[in-house]
Design a protein around this motif. Structure first.
Motif, mmCIF file in Angstrom:
data_model
loop_
_atom_site.group_PDB
_atom_site.id
_atom_site.type_symbol
_atom_site.label_atom_id
_atom_site.label_comp_id
_atom_site.label_asym_id
_atom_site.label_seq_id
_atom_site.Cartn_x
_atom_site.Cartn_y
_atom_site.Cartn_z
ATOM 1 N N THR A 161 0.834 -1.211 0.000
ATOM 2 C CA THR A 161 0.000 0.000 0.000
ATOM 3 C C THR A 161 0.864 1.255 0.000
ATOM 4 O O THR A 161 0.555 2.242 -0.693
ATOM 5 C CB THR A 161 -0.921 -0.002 1.225
ATOM 6 O OG1 THR A 161 -1.749 -1.182 1.207
ATOM 7 C CG2 THR A 161 -1.809 1.231 1.231
ATOM 8 N N ALA A 162 1.950 1.229 0.774
ATOM 9 C CA ALA A 162 2.835 2.389 0.836
ATOM 10 C C ALA A 162 3.499 2.646 -0.518
ATOM 11 O O ALA A 162 3.638 3.799 -0.946
ATOM 12 C CB ALA A 162 3.904 2.172 1.911
ATOM 13 N N ILE A 163 3.909 1.602 -1.199
ATOM 14 C CA ILE A 163 4.540 1.775 -2.518
ATOM 15 C C ILE A 163 3.536 2.333 -3.515
ATOM 16 O O ILE A 163 3.836 3.262 -4.278
ATOM 17 C CB ILE A 163 5.115 0.437 -3.016
ATOM 18 C CG1 ILE A 163 6.244 -0.035 -2.096
ATOM 19 C CG2 ILE A 163 5.643 0.584 -4.448
ATOM 20 C CD1 ILE A 163 6.787 -1.407 -2.441
ATOM 21 N N ARG A 164 2.316 1.782 -3.507
ATOM 22 C CA ARG A 164 1.299 2.258 -4.460
ATOM 23 C C ARG A 164 0.913 3.703 -4.192
ATOM 24 O O ARG A 164 0.499 4.423 -5.101
ATOM 25 C CB ARG A 164 0.064 1.356 -4.402
ATOM 26 C CG ARG A 164 0.223 0.022 -5.109
ATOM 27 C CD ARG A 164 -1.139 -0.637 -5.314
ATOM 28 N NE ARG A 164 -1.815 -0.874 -4.047
ATOM 29 C CZ ARG A 164 -1.687 -1.979 -3.315
ATOM 30 N NH1 ARG A 164 -0.877 -2.947 -3.734
ATOM 31 N NH2 ARG A 164 -2.351 -2.120 -2.183
ATOM 32 N N ALA B 54 1.242 5.967 -9.090
ATOM 33 C CA ALA B 54 -0.091 5.652 -9.599
ATOM 34 C C ALA B 54 -0.035 4.580 -10.676
ATOM 35 O O ALA B 54 -1.003 3.846 -10.891
ATOM 36 C CB ALA B 54 -0.737 6.914 -10.157
ATOM 37 N N ALA B 55 1.097 4.473 -11.366
ATOM 38 C CA ALA B 55 1.272 3.481 -12.426
ATOM 39 C C ALA B 55 2.756 3.164 -12.534
ATOM 40 O O ALA B 55 3.609 3.892 -12.013
ATOM 41 C CB ALA B 55 0.733 4.005 -13.758
ATOM 42 N N VAL C 231 2.634 -5.832 -5.894
ATOM 43 C CA VAL C 231 2.281 -4.436 -5.616
ATOM 44 C C VAL C 231 1.297 -3.892 -6.641
ATOM 45 O O VAL C 231 0.330 -3.193 -6.281
ATOM 46 C CB VAL C 231 3.546 -3.559 -5.578
ATOM 47 C CG1 VAL C 231 3.173 -2.086 -5.391
ATOM 48 C CG2 VAL C 231 4.466 -4.001 -4.444
ATOM 49 N N PHE C 232 1.507 -4.200 -7.909
ATOM 50 C CA PHE C 232 0.710 -3.553 -8.958
ATOM 51 C C PHE C 232 -0.245 -4.508 -9.685
ATOM 52 O O PHE C 232 -1.430 -4.214 -9.812
ATOM 53 C CB PHE C 232 1.638 -2.886 -9.975
ATOM 54 C CG PHE C 232 2.432 -1.752 -9.404
ATOM 55 C CD1 PHE C 232 1.866 -0.504 -9.243
ATOM 56 C CD2 PHE C 232 3.746 -1.935 -9.013
ATOM 57 C CE1 PHE C 232 2.587 0.550 -8.698
ATOM 58 C CE2 PHE C 232 4.487 -0.893 -8.472
ATOM 59 C CZ PHE C 232 3.902 0.353 -8.305
ATOM 60 N N ALA D 62 -4.471 -4.795 -9.465
ATOM 61 C CA ALA D 62 -5.144 -4.242 -10.652
ATOM 62 C C ALA D 62 -4.799 -2.778 -10.869
ATOM 63 O O ALA D 62 -5.644 -1.981 -11.286
ATOM 64 C CB ALA D 62 -6.661 -4.431 -10.534
ATOM 65 N N ARG D 63 -3.550 -2.403 -10.581
ATOM 66 C CA ARG D 63 -3.080 -1.052 -10.857
ATOM 67 C C ARG D 63 -2.432 -1.016 -12.257
ATOM 68 O O ARG D 63 -1.948 -2.039 -12.746
ATOM 69 C CB ARG D 63 -2.058 -0.616 -9.820
ATOM 70 C CG ARG D 63 -2.671 -0.301 -8.474
ATOM 71 C CD ARG D 63 -3.639 0.876 -8.559
ATOM 72 N NE ARG D 63 -4.194 1.242 -7.265
ATOM 73 C CZ ARG D 63 -3.657 2.145 -6.468
ATOM 74 N NH1 ARG D 63 -2.553 2.774 -6.815
ATOM 75 N NH2 ARG D 63 -4.221 2.418 -5.310
ATOM 76 N N PRO D 64 -2.400 0.164 -12.897
ATOM 77 C CA PRO D 64 -1.815 0.252 -14.248
ATOM 78 C C PRO D 64 -0.366 -0.232 -14.258
ATOM 79 O O PRO D 64 0.486 0.270 -13.518
ATOM 80 C CB PRO D 64 -1.913 1.748 -14.562
ATOM 81 C CG PRO D 64 -3.053 2.233 -13.721
ATOM 82 C CD PRO D 64 -2.989 1.445 -12.453
ATOM 83 N N PHE D 65 -0.108 -1.237 -15.085
ATOM 84 C CA PHE D 65 1.228 -1.832 -15.174
ATOM 85 C C PHE D 65 1.544 -2.038 -16.654
ATOM 86 O O PHE D 65 0.794 -2.680 -17.382
ATOM 87 C CB PHE D 65 1.269 -3.165 -14.433
ATOM 88 C CG PHE D 65 2.550 -3.924 -14.628
ATOM 89 C CD1 PHE D 65 3.684 -3.597 -13.906
ATOM 90 C CD2 PHE D 65 2.625 -4.960 -15.550
ATOM 91 C CE1 PHE D 65 4.875 -4.288 -14.086
ATOM 92 C CE2 PHE D 65 3.806 -5.662 -15.739
ATOM 93 C CZ PHE D 65 4.935 -5.324 -15.014
#
Length: 301
Positions: A36-39, A43-44, A64-65, A69-72
């Motif tokens: 969570t801290a890294i994200r 943002a991507a 982490v990403f 489901a974060r932009p990767f």
């Protein structure tokens, strides 16, 4: 024993930093404190040269990403994976590809159309439509070129027109000897370097050869070839040094890039002489030594 000794001394290697972080992330999961801290900071994420990613790096990125489901975005070419010696794993690329929407970059923005077309022919057309790599996981994709032609009127090769892609076979006949085999490795590498330097000389001395390149104002114009327009790629630094030496014999300036040290070059003595003179301006002997180096452009006369 190695890891135990590191712990005893309170040391941590770079690989250890990655593997420890990957282990902790997998323990906490993608919703844990660290992930969570890294994200919260990014943002991507975009990873270039992804084919050189190792297992620990992928475990971190995935937890982490990707799992969150974060932009990767991963940009890479498995055919260019060359860092297996330091842990890069082509299987990591293939695993990531299964979790991503894969698209091809179908336009080459660096090379001109004749060379791109020749490579398409080499890897696809000449194979009869088959897979040139015999690997199901990846293959060669046909690409187009953004630029048409930026070099023209190059000198011929043995009375024939120069091709955009040429593969040369070196044996005794190529160097004008009666033997069909090259001599031992070291003399052979010197001969190949000499042949390469002569090829550069032929290109630079061609009266009509032109390249389309930006001028001082950024406008592309046709001009004569210069030494800086040519590049020679070698497998080893020592081979690059041979090419540079042969170029120097022909009066063609050249520089090399690689992992070599300035302390292994001729210039180190010049720099040391200059540093001695700066450190002790009142020393006549130091001033004489630096005056005789090429740094000042003076001669003994």
């Amino acid at each position: 024993r190695f890891n135990a000794e590191l712990r005893r001394r309170g040391l941590l290697t770079y690989d250890g930093m990655l593997s420890n972080l990957a282990d902790r992330l997998e323990e906490e999961g993608s919703t844990g404190t660290i992930a969570t801290a890294i994200r919260s900071r990014y943002a991507a994420v975009i990873v270039d040269e992804f084919q050189d990613t190792d297992t620990a790096q992928w475990r971190i990125l995935e937890e982490v990403f990707v799992n969150a489901a974060r932009p990767f975005f991963a940009v890479g070419d498995p055919k260019q994976s060359i860092y297996g010696f330091r842990g890069a794993d082509i299987d990591v690329y293939l695993q990531a590809a299964k979790r991503c929407l894969v698209t091809d970059l179908s336009v080459n923005h660096r090379s001109d159309e004749p060379l791109v077309g020749a490579l398409n022919h080499l890897w696809l057309d000449s194979q009869g439509g088959g897979d040139p790599f015999d690997v199901n996981a990846f293959s060669y994709s046909r690409v187009a070129a953004r630029r048409p032609v930026r070099v023209k009127d190059l000198p011929p090769v043995s009375a024939r027109a120069r091709r955009p892609l040429e593969i040369r076979w070196f044996d005794g006949a190529a160097f004008g000897t009666s033997a069909t085999a090259l001599p031992n490795k070291d003399p052979a590498e010197r001969l190949v370097a000499r042949q390469c330097a002569q090829e550069c000389r032929d290109l630079l001395s061609a009266a009509n050869a032109r390249i389309l390149a930006p001028d001082h104002s950024g406008v592309e114009v046709w001009r004569a070839l210069r030494p800086g327009d040519l590049a020679v790629l070698t497998r080893k630094n020592a081979q690059a040094m041979l090419v540079r030496e042969e170029l120097a014999h022909l009066g063609i300036p050249g520089v090399t890039g690689g992992s070599g040290s300035i302390f292994q070059s001729e210039a180190v003595d010049w720099v040391l002489a200059w540093l001695d003179a700066v450190a002790d301006p009142s020393s006549e002997s130091a001033a004489r030594r630096v005056a005789l180096t090429p740094l000042l452009g003076w001669t003994a006369q």
